[in-house]
Scaffold this motif. Sequence first.
Motif, mmCIF file in Angstrom:
data_model
loop_
_atom_site.group_PDB
_atom_site.id
_atom_site.type_symbol
_atom_site.label_atom_id
_atom_site.label_comp_id
_atom_site.label_asym_id
_atom_site.label_seq_id
_atom_site.Cartn_x
_atom_site.Cartn_y
_atom_site.Cartn_z
ATOM 1 N N GLU A 176 15.298 -2.729 8.299
ATOM 2 C CA GLU A 176 14.259 -3.116 9.253
ATOM 3 C C GLU A 176 13.159 -2.064 9.259
ATOM 4 O O GLU A 176 13.362 -0.934 9.715
ATOM 5 N N ASP A 177 11.980 -2.438 8.747
ATOM 6 C CA ASP A 177 10.868 -1.489 8.688
ATOM 7 C C ASP A 177 10.193 -1.380 10.051
ATOM 8 O O ASP A 177 9.879 -2.395 10.661
ATOM 9 N N VAL A 178 9.975 -0.133 10.493
ATOM 10 C CA VAL A 178 9.246 0.075 11.750
ATOM 11 C C VAL A 178 8.148 1.107 11.527
ATOM 12 O O VAL A 178 8.329 2.087 10.812
ATOM 13 N N GLU A 234 0.838 -1.212 0.000
ATOM 14 C CA GLU A 234 0.000 0.000 0.000
ATOM 15 C C GLU A 234 0.863 1.249 0.000
ATOM 16 O O GLU A 234 0.356 2.349 0.108
ATOM 17 N N GLU A 235 2.178 1.102 -0.067
ATOM 18 C CA GLU A 235 3.076 2.215 0.247
ATOM 19 C C GLU A 235 3.594 2.959 -0.979
ATOM 20 O O GLU A 235 3.689 2.411 -2.064
ATOM 21 N N VAL A 236 3.912 4.237 -0.748
ATOM 22 C CA VAL A 236 4.669 5.051 -1.689
ATOM 23 C C VAL A 236 5.902 5.482 -0.900
ATOM 24 O O VAL A 236 5.776 6.058 0.174
ATOM 25 N N CYS A 263 2.443 4.436 7.936
ATOM 26 C CA CYS A 263 3.691 5.034 7.471
ATOM 27 C C CYS A 263 4.840 4.378 8.226
ATOM 28 O O CYS A 263 4.697 4.005 9.397
ATOM 29 N N HIS A 264 5.965 4.196 7.555
ATOM 30 C CA HIS A 264 7.096 3.578 8.241
ATOM 31 C C HIS A 264 8.422 4.161 7.779
ATOM 32 O O HIS A 264 8.506 4.815 6.732
ATOM 33 N N ILE A 265 9.438 3.909 8.596
ATOM 34 C CA ILE A 265 10.819 4.183 8.214
ATOM 35 C C ILE A 265 11.567 2.863 8.354
ATOM 36 O O ILE A 265 11.052 1.927 8.976
ATOM 37 N N ASP A 294 2.102 -5.505 8.578
ATOM 38 C CA ASP A 294 2.029 -4.332 9.448
ATOM 39 C C ASP A 294 2.662 -3.095 8.811
ATOM 40 O O ASP A 294 2.220 -1.982 9.059
ATOM 41 N N GLU A 295 3.690 -3.282 7.968
ATOM 42 C CA GLU A 295 4.289 -2.093 7.347
ATOM 43 C C GLU A 295 3.323 -1.478 6.338
ATOM 44 O O GLU A 295 3.466 -0.315 5.974
ATOM 45 N N ASN A 296 2.358 -2.254 5.894
ATOM 46 C CA ASN A 296 1.377 -1.723 4.957
ATOM 47 C C ASN A 296 0.112 -1.225 5.648
ATOM 48 O O ASN A 296 -0.903 -0.967 5.015
ATOM 49 N N GLY A 343 17.073 4.195 5.859
ATOM 50 C CA GLY A 343 17.235 4.022 4.424
ATOM 51 C C GLY A 343 15.931 4.047 3.656
ATOM 52 O O GLY A 343 15.916 3.848 2.442
ATOM 53 N N GLU A 344 14.824 4.273 4.351
ATOM 54 C CA GLU A 344 13.529 4.310 3.670
ATOM 55 C C GLU A 344 12.559 5.147 4.476
ATOM 56 O O GLU A 344 12.580 5.106 5.710
ATOM 57 N N VAL A 345 11.739 5.917 3.779
ATOM 58 C CA VAL A 345 10.578 6.550 4.393
ATOM 59 C C VAL A 345 9.395 6.237 3.483
ATOM 60 O O VAL A 345 9.487 6.377 2.265
ATOM 61 N N ALA A 346 8.307 5.724 4.093
ATOM 62 C CA ALA A 346 7.185 5.220 3.290
ATOM 63 C C ALA A 346 5.868 5.770 3.815
ATOM 64 O O ALA A 346 5.651 5.843 5.025
ATOM 65 N N LEU A 347 5.003 6.172 2.877
ATOM 66 C CA LEU A 347 3.713 6.746 3.235
ATOM 67 C C LEU A 347 2.604 5.735 2.969
ATOM 68 O O LEU A 347 2.497 5.189 1.866
HETATM 69 ZN ZN ZN Z 1 8.373 0.108 2.866
#
Ligand code: ZN
Length: 414
Positions: A383-385, A253-255, A348-350, A343-345, A319-323
């Motif tokens: 590691e996505d949180v 679901e992320e951008v 929002c996550h980093i 859960d990351e979907n 290394g990632e920022v996701a909306l």
């Molecule tokens: Zn992501």
Amino acid sequence: MIEQFDSLLAKYADFIVRVGVNVQPGQTLIIAAPIAAAPLARLCAASAFDAGARDVRVDWSDEALTRIRMEKGAEEALCDVKPYALRSYLDYAESEGGVCVLNIHADDPDALAGLDAGKVSRVSSARRRALKPWRSYTMNDRVQWCIAAMPSPAWAKKLFPDLGEADAVEKLWGLIFDTCRVTGGDPVREWQAHLARLTDLQNKMNALDLASVHFESANGTDLTVGLADGAVWESAASVSEKGVTFLPNIPTEEVFTAPHKDKVEGVVYGTKPYIHGGQTIRDFHVTFRHGRIVEYGAAENEALLGEVLDTDEGARHIGEVALVPASSPINRSGVIFCNTLFDENAACHIAFGASYPGTTRGGTALTEEQLLARGMNQSLIHEDVMIGAADTRITGHTRDGRDVAIFDGGEWVL
Ligand code: ZN
Ligand code: ZN
């Protein structure tokens, strides 16, 4: 019973193989699957042969056995990853037909609970280090790769402890079919519409030419994420070196894009449990200065969070920022899956650790030094949180000095 379960399962497998991995004629498909996922792995293998795969190899794993090894094995032996492990991938990657990979998750979130967190973390780092040349194939999208899930009894019981095992598994199947858009019976068509929506948002984000995004929430989050030089927003679909489109994650679901590793400032609070190596880190926060995590805490498993952040220097940066909007089907389900894939979907996550080279313009063709110069982070881990809340507000700052509302009340307003 889920109506027409067998037919939905077959459609799910076919969707994973034909759209997720997008297996091409002549390629070898490597499936990594726990033994609990055997029914889905077999269907995927059959579907891959139908799609023209040259061969299908399945690497079986067993969580109970992994736990025994982690508990009783000497750390020195567990960290001694033999060269054949790396060759078992490279031999196929370097072959004429090439390779593609499917990871089926069915993990018990507590598989390794209570074990020495430091040992578990060091063993997994040793494996990552040994497989680094192979990992660059997936991190750089050189080959098609895909992660999908199926319920295992242990995972399902963790989510629904009050149900009997069979009912818990069925309930989790229902959720996976729903959130992966299989329930309607035509996942390929539903995904085309979904991908079109995500691509539209991705294009709008790229058109803004943002220098940074600012996250705010009543939980105390006040985080400014500067973006890497040449950062490009990506969404669901990726394209391999050979020009094959694939979906790395099902569902998605992320951008997302790449932060600048030295330009992240402020504090951010985790909004969902962070599962690492079979253990759960709860209610954590991290504070950044010049991109580096200089302070952290957690209500549960704080020491494990510290171990993760001490993996290497890059693990202290993101290394990632996701909306992801709060209205995502995974979040709306109200279930915490205790599995990052889902859960990351939901929020929002980093990600602590490495960025995806493809999230800076032309990045997959750049050297490590060139990527670092753009602010792209490097690490053994990614590691996505989850940091998105129901009230998350995100403001973008454009490179020409304008402020643009991107999220309000946890939702896209672009
Ligand atoms: Zn992501
Ligand atoms: Zn990620």
